[in-house]
Enzyme design. Sequence first.
Site, PDB file in Angstrom:
ATOM      1  N   LYS A  52       8.282  18.364  -1.481  1.00 47.07           N
ATOM      2  CA  LYS A  52       7.733  17.147  -0.996  1.00 47.07           C
ATOM      3  C   LYS A  52       6.252  17.087  -0.979  1.00 47.07           C
ATOM      4  O   LYS A  52       5.661  15.968  -1.125  1.00 47.07           O
ATOM      5  CB  LYS A  52       8.334  17.087   0.437  1.00 47.07           C
ATOM      6  CG  LYS A  52       9.769  16.860   0.566  1.00 47.07           C
ATOM      7  CD  LYS A  52      10.483  16.914   1.909  1.00 47.07           C
ATOM      8  CE  LYS A  52      11.833  17.018   1.968  1.00 47.07           C
ATOM      9  NZ  LYS A  52      12.572  17.233   3.084  1.00 47.07           N
ATOM     10  N   GLN A  96      11.287  18.974   9.400  1.00 43.80           N
ATOM     11  CA  GLN A  96      12.255  19.601   8.320  1.00 43.80           C
ATOM     12  C   GLN A  96      13.333  20.159   9.005  1.00 43.80           C
ATOM     13  O   GLN A  96      13.319  20.950   9.977  1.00 43.80           O
ATOM     14  CB  GLN A  96      11.486  20.732   7.482  1.00 43.80           C
ATOM     15  CG  GLN A  96      12.374  21.216   6.335  1.00 43.80           C
ATOM     16  CD  GLN A  96      12.994  20.197   5.262  1.00 43.80           C
ATOM     17  OE1 GLN A  96      12.198  19.399   4.761  1.00 43.80           O
ATOM     18  NE2 GLN A  96      14.110  20.408   4.699  1.00 43.80           N
ATOM     19  N   ASP A 119      11.859  10.015   7.617  1.00 48.02           N
ATOM     20  CA  ASP A 119      13.274  10.332   7.247  1.00 48.02           C
ATOM     21  C   ASP A 119      14.463   9.265   7.635  1.00 48.02           C
ATOM     22  O   ASP A 119      15.578   9.373   7.183  1.00 48.02           O
ATOM     23  CB  ASP A 119      13.728  11.476   7.886  1.00 48.02           C
ATOM     24  CG  ASP A 119      13.721  12.891   6.741  1.00 48.02           C
ATOM     25  OD1 ASP A 119      13.721  12.125   5.751  1.00 48.02           O
ATOM     26  OD2 ASP A 119      13.777  13.954   7.215  1.00 48.02           O
TER      27      ASP A 119
END
Length: 325
Positions: A52, A96, A119
């Site tokens: 990422k 995460q 997200d």
Amino acid sequence: MPQILDGIRVRDAILAELKPRVDDMAARGRRPGLAVVLAGHNPASEIYVRNKVKACESLGIYSETLTPPDAVTTDEMLEIIARLNARDDIHGILVQLPVPKQVDSKRVLLALSPAKDADGLHPCNAGRLMAALPGPRACTPAGVMELLKRYGIAIAGKRAVVVGRSDIVGKPMAMLLMHENATVTICHSKTPDLPGVCREADILVAAIGRAAMVTADYIKPGATVIDVGMNRLDMRADVVRIFRDSPEKLAAFDKRGSVLVGDVHPLDAAEFAGAYTPVPGGVGPLTIAMLMANTVTLAENLVAQTLSLPRPDSSGRAPVRPATC
Ligand code: NAP
């Protein structure tokens, strides 16, 4: 021959479209910024986060990785999120998953500003998806939609079956397909006659987490098969069984000690599907592309919102951002 839906090609196209938007913001001194919170030590998560960060670098997005230790508490995570929420140079925040087991992941997720939810998993944004309102979408299902659209695969009026009902993949996937007028069935571990239900699908999405579980008897001939699963095979016998003695896969296993496989049996998909995503190289690359897309859009929205706020009043008080849920 079935069509192979190439996620790398679509990812590159999405990133190329994002680049001028990032450059434009940077030129105005408002470079998009993404913060990634990687709590504790988890080798798989560390690889995902590295990829990422690399994607951010290639696009010119500012990124910052925060690495609280394994023993981090929920309160400490909430403090980290509160600080990131308040920063003007950070437009997207990603926690995460999984977080260390003592951390209440739902509380942490709820603490994210919905306007910085890179997200798309905050309940506010899940609700916006349900209501078909704009907002950041969960990255993996959003990537699948991009893939289907860019390959011109018809969705409206088609029967879609999604196997898996997680908040991250299955549920938002089903909702996105429904908004595009597919007739959607969601399946899970308690669904009777799963192969029979799957065989009704024109578009079959497997998001299960079980290596090569979806075999020929799940696939309607000619269906589009989307394999979200990423499972690492670390036993040679499994590689032999699933890839039927493929010398190429066995050589890869002997070299690296493991081989990736999706939730769909790769040889059955190649034989029976009309179009399918390979693993690796299918859905995986799109997840990161959509994270970048969410970050850029959130940055554009936040900057536009800041510019439209009233100037500080005579007392010098900073303007208050309106709630965005
Ligand atoms: P998850 O939270 O574990 O959910 C798995 C779902 O599959 C659950 O709804 C579960 O049903 C269902 N399931 C499990 N065993 C089943 C069975 N035998 N028959 C029918 N349904 C079954 O997993 P997830 O986070 O959604 O991820 C799914 C897969 O996608 C994993 O392999 C993950 O690594 C992969 N993934 C890939 C990406 C990417 O970028 N490519 C991104 C995210 C996830 P119940 O609800 O009844 O338990």
